[in-house]
Scaffold this motif. Structure first.
Motif, short mmCIF file in Angstrom:
data_model
loop_
_atom_site.label_atom_id
_atom_site.label_comp_id
_atom_site.label_asym_id
_atom_site.label_seq_id
_atom_site.Cartn_x
_atom_site.Cartn_y
_atom_site.Cartn_z
N HIS A 1 30.68 -57.88 -3.84
CA HIS A 1 29.25 -58.10 -4.05
C HIS A 1 28.51 -58.58 -2.81
N VAL A 2 29.16 -58.51 -1.64
CA VAL A 2 28.45 -58.96 -0.43
C VAL A 2 27.40 -57.91 -0.06
N GLY A 3 26.13 -58.36 0.00
CA GLY A 3 25.07 -57.43 0.38
C GLY A 3 24.57 -57.73 1.78
N ASP A 4 24.79 -58.97 2.23
CA ASP A 4 24.30 -59.37 3.54
C ASP A 4 25.29 -60.39 4.11
N GLY A 5 25.63 -60.24 5.38
CA GLY A 5 26.53 -61.20 6.04
C GLY A 5 27.99 -60.79 5.91
N THR A 6 28.86 -61.66 6.41
CA THR A 6 30.29 -61.36 6.41
C THR A 6 31.01 -62.43 5.63
N TYR A 7 31.95 -61.98 4.81
CA TYR A 7 32.69 -62.91 3.97
C TYR A 7 33.65 -63.74 4.82
N ARG A 8 33.30 -64.99 5.05
CA ARG A 8 34.17 -65.92 5.79
C ARG A 8 33.89 -67.31 5.24
N VAL A 9 34.95 -68.04 4.85
CA VAL A 9 34.72 -69.35 4.23
C VAL A 9 33.82 -70.20 5.11
N GLY A 10 32.79 -70.81 4.50
CA GLY A 10 31.88 -71.69 5.24
C GLY A 10 30.66 -70.96 5.78
N GLU A 11 30.67 -69.61 5.73
CA GLU A 11 29.50 -68.87 6.23
C GLU A 11 28.61 -68.42 5.08
N GLU A 12 27.36 -68.17 5.42
CA GLU A 12 26.42 -67.80 4.36
C GLU A 12 26.45 -66.29 4.12
N ILE A 13 26.49 -65.91 2.84
CA ILE A 13 26.39 -64.48 2.51
C ILE A 13 25.26 -64.27 1.50
N GLY A 14 24.74 -63.07 1.49
CA GLY A 14 23.77 -62.68 0.47
C GLY A 14 24.55 -61.90 -0.58
N LEU A 15 24.52 -62.39 -1.81
CA LEU A 15 25.34 -61.82 -2.87
C LEU A 15 24.51 -60.90 -3.76
N ILE A 16 25.06 -59.74 -4.07
CA ILE A 16 24.39 -58.84 -5.02
C ILE A 16 24.60 -59.40 -6.42
N ILE A 17 23.52 -59.57 -7.15
CA ILE A 17 23.62 -60.16 -8.49
C ILE A 17 23.44 -59.06 -9.55
N ASP A 18 24.45 -58.93 -10.42
CA ASP A 18 24.37 -57.90 -11.47
C ASP A 18 23.53 -58.36 -12.66
N GLN A 19 23.76 -59.60 -13.08
CA GLN A 19 23.10 -60.08 -14.30
C GLN A 19 22.40 -61.41 -14.02
N CYS A 20 21.29 -61.65 -14.73
CA CYS A 20 20.58 -62.93 -14.59
C CYS A 20 20.30 -63.50 -15.97
N LEU A 21 20.30 -64.82 -16.05
CA LEU A 21 19.84 -65.43 -17.30
C LEU A 21 18.87 -66.56 -17.01
N THR A 22 17.91 -66.72 -17.91
CA THR A 22 17.01 -67.87 -17.85
C THR A 22 17.01 -68.49 -19.25
N GLN A 23 16.58 -69.74 -19.33
CA GLN A 23 16.43 -70.36 -20.65
C GLN A 23 15.03 -70.97 -20.74
N ASP A 24 14.71 -71.53 -21.91
CA ASP A 24 13.31 -71.91 -22.12
C ASP A 24 12.84 -73.12 -21.34
N SER A 25 13.76 -73.98 -20.84
CA SER A 25 13.20 -75.11 -20.11
C SER A 25 13.12 -74.86 -18.61
N THR A 26 13.98 -74.03 -18.06
CA THR A 26 13.81 -73.65 -16.66
C THR A 26 13.08 -72.31 -16.56
N GLY A 27 13.08 -71.59 -17.66
CA GLY A 27 12.63 -70.20 -17.64
C GLY A 27 11.14 -70.02 -17.47
N THR A 28 10.34 -70.93 -18.05
CA THR A 28 8.89 -70.73 -17.91
C THR A 28 8.54 -70.70 -16.42
N MET A 29 9.12 -71.64 -15.67
CA MET A 29 8.84 -71.72 -14.24
C MET A 29 9.44 -70.48 -13.54
#
Ligand code: MIC
Ligand code: SF4
Length: 628
Positions: A13-41
């Motif tokens: 799922h790496v979409g950006d960057g290189t997979y190396r422990v401690g480094e930042e990567i951009g992850l492709i997200i397949d699914q998302c969830l929200t709920q009613d107390s964080t979701g309105t925002m």
């Protein structure tokens, strides 16, 4: 060298960057969830991105925290969430359908996929073999819009399970034992990956209990293999086509390994204070209790409540206390009706409530002054159950049910063992609504307040330290959940009046009077929930930086996303009332903060290049718009 499951799923799922422990990567997200107390925002933020529709493969907007509609504003939130989800292409789970995490692993989770949820217990779906991560609403809004989720590649802590659980001990005791061993900070920067022969002795709901509460170790997430047991569970949910096998390679490299023999696990209780304040039940047995609550996303599954019903069958809840049962989902409730569990529980004197978060978040059943409530939930900080005067202890369903009979904490091994019969899941998605698209008009009440535009960071930050707090400050300390705030999640001007209310009632007023300033904390500042309101509301009050010794992962990201800089320094040098000044024109260079104009101390931060650009832009929404 072989790969761990974590590595395999993340690498795919790496979409950006290189997979190396401690480094930042951009992850492709397949699914998302929200709920009613964080979701309105989160949905207001999604809207502010100006996108046409949800781009992630699947997005589900759940209604669980305030599903009882305890205030008109909450009911308004629900209609807003229902219509905005439908408008932009997300599934909507109606109030009464259950808690997001329980529902998500029952109805949507897919082994090997990624899930980003606006709730810290999103790792529950790791029980199915997903990389499921909790994040603030803005990160989820961006991921719903098809953007990457940026994270630091975590280390992998292998948890090697052997043996099998004995009567009286449960999956909850496994995670409480792990918490006792590694503490509420032991998972920071790590994924807890389960392996070993003991894995196959645990059902998916038991695995989900363990991955759910892995959040309390500070871990990025937790994950189990996807095996025959997973397939059997998905078959039960009529979703066997979603199954895929997932296992670590022979010789996979783990950064560390923790061995747990399930046959040595005994019932445990986390006494009030912190989820790692764990004792073997025999050491706290006999402690009087005032209330027992069985449910939540940790132990609201069918098997847990069925076991409680079998323990209570033909017995009576001690008249001096109350027992509350809160099924995790409508499916669970339907199954408890079918097999007579509900009869047994009500005959024993239990009260049964609608599937949802409810008492876990302090909506109803708030413990009284000095009361001890024994709960199967995952958090026991002061104030968690909706009152700063109540106390909460955590345990599994067996300890809870046995204790309800006696009105004090009891070792369930003193009772005759109970055994579950084989069962079928009831699958009925009546309250899961498919999106209808653009013709749906979004319903907004006056309590749904539009977001202010984020503005670029000034060159210099100056102001007073408006509060100094100690180590382990949770998001519940910063902005308590519960009856006074749950209906205000979409109204920042109003909810910001509650920042630090349990610690210092005058905080919000002082912030207004002084035109903002700074917060000073200790270690692990902002542990706990994904509630970005714990960052948005201080920002609303004019807080522009937090100085702490260390930060919890989700809160650190939330601060950056809202435009507050999380600085790291020796906070023993700073006192409440001090006047601070810091030049932030170059966040890449050496930084120091001047205290009262008389001395300066060095400060640092853990911002990546991208984080620096985000705070410079004024926050994630401004940054994302600038990039698009
Ligand atoms: C929690 O358990 O603390 C919550 C309430 O589910 C939060 C989310 C929120 O504050 O809305 C979480 O865990 O992220
Ligand atoms: Fe809901 Fe409690 Fe789970 Fe949070 S921890 S999602 S409030 S049940």
């Amino acid at each position: 060298m072989g790969s761990t499951i974590t590595e395999k799923v993340l690498k795919e799922h790496v979409g950006d960057g290189t997979y190396r422990v401690g480094e930042e990567i951009g992850l492709i997200i397949d699914q998302c969830l929200t709920q009613d107390s964080t979701g309105t925002m989160a949905w207001l933020e999604f809207e502010a991105l100006g996108l046409d529709e949800v781009k992630a493969k699947l997005a589900v907007s759940y209604c669980d925290h305030t599903s009882l509609g305890f205030k008109g504003e909450s009911t308004d939130d629900h209609y807003f969430l229902q219509t905005i989800a439908s408008h932009f292409g997300a599934i909507y789970s109606k109030p009464g359908n259950g808690v997001c995490h329980q529902l998500h692993y029952e109805r949507f989770g897919v082994p090997g996929e990624t899930l980003l949820g606006a709730d810290s217990h999103t790792p529950t779906c790791g029980g199915l073999g997903m990389i499921a991560i909790g994040a603030g609403g803005m990160d989820v809004a961006v991921a719903m819009g098809g953007g990457y989720f940026y994270l630091t590649v975590p280390e992998v802590l292998g948890i090697n399970l052997t043996g099998s659980l004995n009567w009286g001990s449960s999956a909850k005791d496994v995670i409480l034992t792990i918490l006792k061993q590694i503490s509420v900070k032991g998972g920071v920067g790590k994924v807890l990956e389960y392996m070993g022969n003991g894995v196959k002795t645990l059902s998916v709901p038991e695995r989900a209990t363990i991955t759910n509460m892995g959040a309390e170790t500070g871990a990025t997430t937790s994950i189990f293999p996807s095996d025959e047991i997973t397939l059997e569970f998905l078959r039960g949910q009529r979703r066997d086509s979603d199954w895929k096998e997932l296992k670590a390679d022979d010789g996979a490299h783990y950064d560390d390994i923790l061995d747990i023999d399930l046959s040595e696990i005994t019932p445990q209780v986390a006494m009030p204070g912190m989820p790692d304040n764990v004792y073997p039940v025999e050491e706290v047995a006999g402690t009087p209790i005032d209330q027992v609550f069985i449910g939540s996303c940790t132990n609201g599954g069918y098997a847990d409540i069925r076991k409680a019903a079998l323990i209570l069958q033909g017995k009576r809840v001690d008249p001096s206390i109350e027992l509350i049962i809160s099924p995790g989902s409508r499916q669970v409730l339907q199954m408890l009706i079918r097999d007579g569990s509900l009869d047994a529980l009500i005959n024993a004197g239990a009260r049964v409530i609608d599937p949802g978060c409810n008492a876990c978040i302090g909506i109803g059943f708030v413990p009284g002054y000095g009361h001890l409530s024994l709960r199967t939930v995952n958090r026991n900080w002061a104030g968690r159950g909706g009152s700063k005067f109540g106390r909460i202890a955590l345990c599994g369903a067996e300890v809870a049910a046995a204790s309800a009979i006696k009105g004090k904490i009891v070792d369930p091994r003193e009772l005759d063992p109970v055994k579950l019969d084989p069962f079928d899941y009831i699958v009925d998605d009546l309250l899961m609504l498919k999106p209808q698209g653009k013709q749906v008009e979004i319903r907004r009440s006056p309590n749904i307040v539009k977001l202010k535009q984020q503005v670029p960071l000034p060159d210099k930050l100056e102001g007073e330290v408006l509060i100094k707090v100690g180590d382990g400050i949770s998001t519940d300390d910063i902005l308590p959940a519960g009856p006074s705030t749950q209906h205000l999640r979409s109204n920042l001007p109003e909810i910001s009046k509650f920042v630090f209310i349990y610690k210092d009632e005058t905080f919000a007023a002082r912030c207004r009077e002084k035109n903002g300033g700074f917060i000073v904390g200790g270690e692990n500042y902002g542990q706990g929930s994904s509630r970005e309101h714990a960052a948005l509301a201080p920002f609303e009050l004019g807080i522009r930086a937090v100085f702490a010794k260390s930060f919890a992962r989700i809160h650190h990201a939330n601060l950056i996303n809202v435009g507050i800089i999380p600085f790291v320094c020796d906070t023993d040098e700073i006192e409440q009332g001090d006047r601070l000044s810091i030049d932030v024109t170059d966040l890449r260079g050496d930084l120091e903060v001047s205290i009262n104009g008389s001395k300066s101390i060095p400060v640092s931060h853990n911002l990546s290049e991208r984080d620096i650009e985000i705070v410079k832009a004024g926050g994630l929404l401004a940054y994302t718009k600038m990039k698009n």
